[in-house]
Design a protein around this motif. Sequence first.
Motif, PDB file in Angstrom:
ATOM      1  N   THR A  91     -17.557   5.770 -14.471  1.00  0.00           N
ATOM      2  CA  THR A  91     -16.931   4.450 -14.631  1.00  0.00           C
ATOM      3  C   THR A  91     -16.838   4.215 -16.158  1.00  0.00           C
ATOM      4  OG1 THR A  91     -18.303   3.708 -12.808  1.00  0.00           O
ATOM      5  CG2 THR A  91     -17.500   2.112 -14.369  1.00  0.00           C
ATOM      6  N   THR A  92     -17.748   4.704 -16.965  1.00  0.00           N
ATOM      7  CA  THR A  92     -17.523   4.453 -18.536  1.00  0.00           C
ATOM      8  C   THR A  92     -16.556   5.383 -19.009  1.00  0.00           C
ATOM      9  OG1 THR A  92     -20.007   4.265 -18.731  1.00  0.00           O
ATOM     10  CG2 THR A  92     -18.781   4.600 -20.817  1.00  0.00           C
ATOM     11  N   THR A  93     -16.104   6.404 -18.570  1.00  0.00           N
ATOM     12  CA  THR A  93     -15.281   7.466 -19.020  1.00  0.00           C
ATOM     13  C   THR A  93     -13.629   6.690 -18.422  1.00  0.00           C
ATOM     14  OG1 THR A  93     -16.364   9.302 -18.759  1.00  0.00           O
ATOM     15  CG2 THR A  93     -14.179   9.717 -18.818  1.00  0.00           C
ATOM     16  N   PHE A  94     -13.834   6.307 -17.333  1.00  0.00           N
ATOM     17  CA  PHE A  94     -12.655   5.644 -16.886  1.00  0.00           C
ATOM     18  C   PHE A  94     -12.096   4.405 -17.318  1.00  0.00           C
ATOM     19  CE2 PHE A  94     -10.637   2.582 -13.681  1.00  0.00           C
ATOM     20  CZ  PHE A  94      -9.336   3.494 -13.407  1.00  0.00           C
ATOM     21  N   SER A  95     -13.219   3.408 -17.908  1.00  0.00           N
ATOM     22  CA  SER A  95     -12.864   2.201 -18.591  1.00  0.00           C
ATOM     23  C   SER A  95     -12.323   2.687 -20.060  1.00  0.00           C
ATOM     24  CB  SER A  95     -14.432   1.432 -18.670  1.00  0.00           C
ATOM     25  OG  SER A  95     -14.789   1.124 -17.411  1.00  0.00           O
ATOM     26  N   ARG A  96     -13.019   3.659 -20.699  1.00  0.00           N
ATOM     27  CA  ARG A  96     -12.732   4.168 -22.149  1.00  0.00           C
ATOM     28  C   ARG A  96     -11.079   4.695 -21.864  1.00  0.00           C
ATOM     29  NH1 ARG A  96     -16.501   7.296 -23.167  1.00  0.00           N
ATOM     30  NH2 ARG A  96     -15.626   9.229 -22.675  1.00  0.00           N
ATOM     31  N   ASN A  97     -10.842   5.383 -20.907  1.00  0.00           N
ATOM     32  CA  ASN A  97      -9.500   6.030 -20.776  1.00  0.00           C
ATOM     33  C   ASN A  97      -8.482   4.796 -20.748  1.00  0.00           C
ATOM     34  OD1 ASN A  97     -10.303   8.567 -20.909  1.00  0.00           O
ATOM     35  ND2 ASN A  97     -10.393   9.096 -18.896  1.00  0.00           N
ATOM     36  N   ARG A  98      -8.839   3.723 -19.786  1.00  0.00           N
ATOM     37  CA  ARG A  98      -7.918   2.669 -19.540  1.00  0.00           C
ATOM     38  C   ARG A  98      -7.758   1.817 -21.126  1.00  0.00           C
ATOM     39  NH1 ARG A  98      -9.242  -1.003 -14.758  1.00  0.00           N
ATOM     40  NH2 ARG A  98     -11.396  -1.101 -15.803  1.00  0.00           N
ATOM     41  N   ILE A 136      -5.514   4.024 -23.321  1.00  0.00           N
ATOM     42  CA  ILE A 136      -3.950   3.769 -22.947  1.00  0.00           C
ATOM     43  C   ILE A 136      -3.432   2.391 -23.024  1.00  0.00           C
ATOM     44  CG2 ILE A 136      -2.850   3.610 -20.552  1.00  0.00           C
ATOM     45  CD1 ILE A 136      -4.374   5.708 -19.406  1.00  0.00           C
ATOM     46  N   ALA A 137      -4.301   1.320 -22.917  1.00  0.00           N
ATOM     47  CA  ALA A 137      -3.877   0.054 -23.334  1.00  0.00           C
ATOM     48  C   ALA A 137      -3.672  -0.210 -24.718  1.00  0.00           C
ATOM     49  CB  ALA A 137      -4.830  -1.222 -23.058  1.00  0.00           C
ATOM     50  N   MET A 138      -4.436   0.587 -25.490  1.00  0.00           N
ATOM     51  CA  MET A 138      -4.266   0.455 -27.012  1.00  0.00           C
ATOM     52  C   MET A 138      -3.102   1.151 -27.379  1.00  0.00           C
ATOM     53  SD  MET A 138      -6.448  -1.830 -28.218  1.00  0.00           S
ATOM     54  CE  MET A 138      -6.093  -2.784 -26.649  1.00  0.00           C
ATOM     55  N   GLY A 139      -2.738   2.377 -26.764  1.00  0.00           N
ATOM     56  CA  GLY A 139      -1.559   2.995 -27.089  1.00  0.00           C
ATOM     57  C   GLY A 139      -0.227   2.523 -26.721  1.00  0.00           C
ATOM     58  N   SER A 140      -0.407   1.907 -25.619  1.00  0.00           N
ATOM     59  CA  SER A 140       0.577   1.235 -25.126  1.00  0.00           C
ATOM     60  C   SER A 140       1.116   0.002 -26.116  1.00  0.00           C
ATOM     61  CB  SER A 140       0.713   0.691 -23.524  1.00  0.00           C
ATOM     62  OG  SER A 140       0.276   1.643 -22.914  1.00  0.00           O
ATOM     63  N   LEU A 141       0.193  -0.618 -26.603  1.00  0.00           N
ATOM     64  CA  LEU A 141       0.522  -1.851 -27.410  1.00  0.00           C
ATOM     65  C   LEU A 141       1.140  -1.308 -28.718  1.00  0.00           C
ATOM     66  CD1 LEU A 141      -2.750  -4.050 -26.881  1.00  0.00           C
ATOM     67  CD2 LEU A 141      -0.416  -4.581 -26.086  1.00  0.00           C
TER      68      LEU A 141
END
Length: 312
Positions: free
Chosen positions: A18-25, A28-33
């Motif tokens: 769950t932690t890895t999935f949250s970190r990946n999300r 991805i969000a920061m990279g998209s911004l």
Amino acid sequence: MNILTEQRVVRPRSVRATTTFSRNRFEIAMGSLALLYLLLFAGIPLIYNVVLSFQQVDLMSPAFFVRPFVGLANYLDVMSRPESRIVVVNTVLFVALSLVFQISIGLLLALLFMQRFPAASFLRGLFLAGWIMPGLVVGAIWKLVFAGDYGVLNHLLISAGLIHAKIFWLSDPHFALYAVIIANIWLGVPFNMLLLSVGLIGIPAEIYEAAKIDGAGPVRRFFAMTLPMMRSTLGAVVSLGAIMTMQQFDLIAALTQGGPANSSQVAQYWSWQLSFQTFEVAQGSAVATVMLVLVLIVAVVYVRSIRHETTA
């Protein structure tokens, strides 16, 4: 007990997943911004500038995206002007001389501050303080230095007996470009010193010690060891310095505004003058697009240098 043991083993794995999935999300969000920011504030203006350079633009249509397509007419118009040759020569001189002296002086200072002596850190900080000042502030300072009637430079040269009459550095066509180059060299030396210091630190001290045992002097160690081992760093510094110099605008605006008689005119300032002083927006965009292509070419060289240095 077995069930409890299984639950203890499974639960940490679930938490880690769950932690890895949250970190990946989050990544991805920061990279998209970041990508969206670059697209809005860098990508769209660059694309719009390139489109302008191939269109017919007048004062009534700069806000519209669809205008008559004229192909390379704006580029041919710019190249056919008598000042274009002066601009090309001045830009080459401005970039080349700035880089040669910025890197040479920066390397000497980097070698100097690699030595241990009192107040070394303090003096290094003073050099870096000059680099963080805005270009307009640096231009204002150098305008006082180069002033013909009351300038510091004329006073020092006359006092030393090197000249017998005042030189109007910023209003004389023979000296204006070189005055801007000197100011730009002063502004860029600390940055080059900082980058080259990082490269020098990366050279193992054991190599120099072995060379000293073999009887190699300082000059031989510099040319036979330091320069070859800093080839990738020097390539990156040259590329990055060329990009920054081709984008230099503030100093020219503060010191000469491209004058007198285009004697200190360079491409980046000429593009601004065409677009915002004579309102030849399409021609100014054409000059800016040529500069953009040159910067991109140098940027590719810079990225290759960094990649080679990382893998070396």
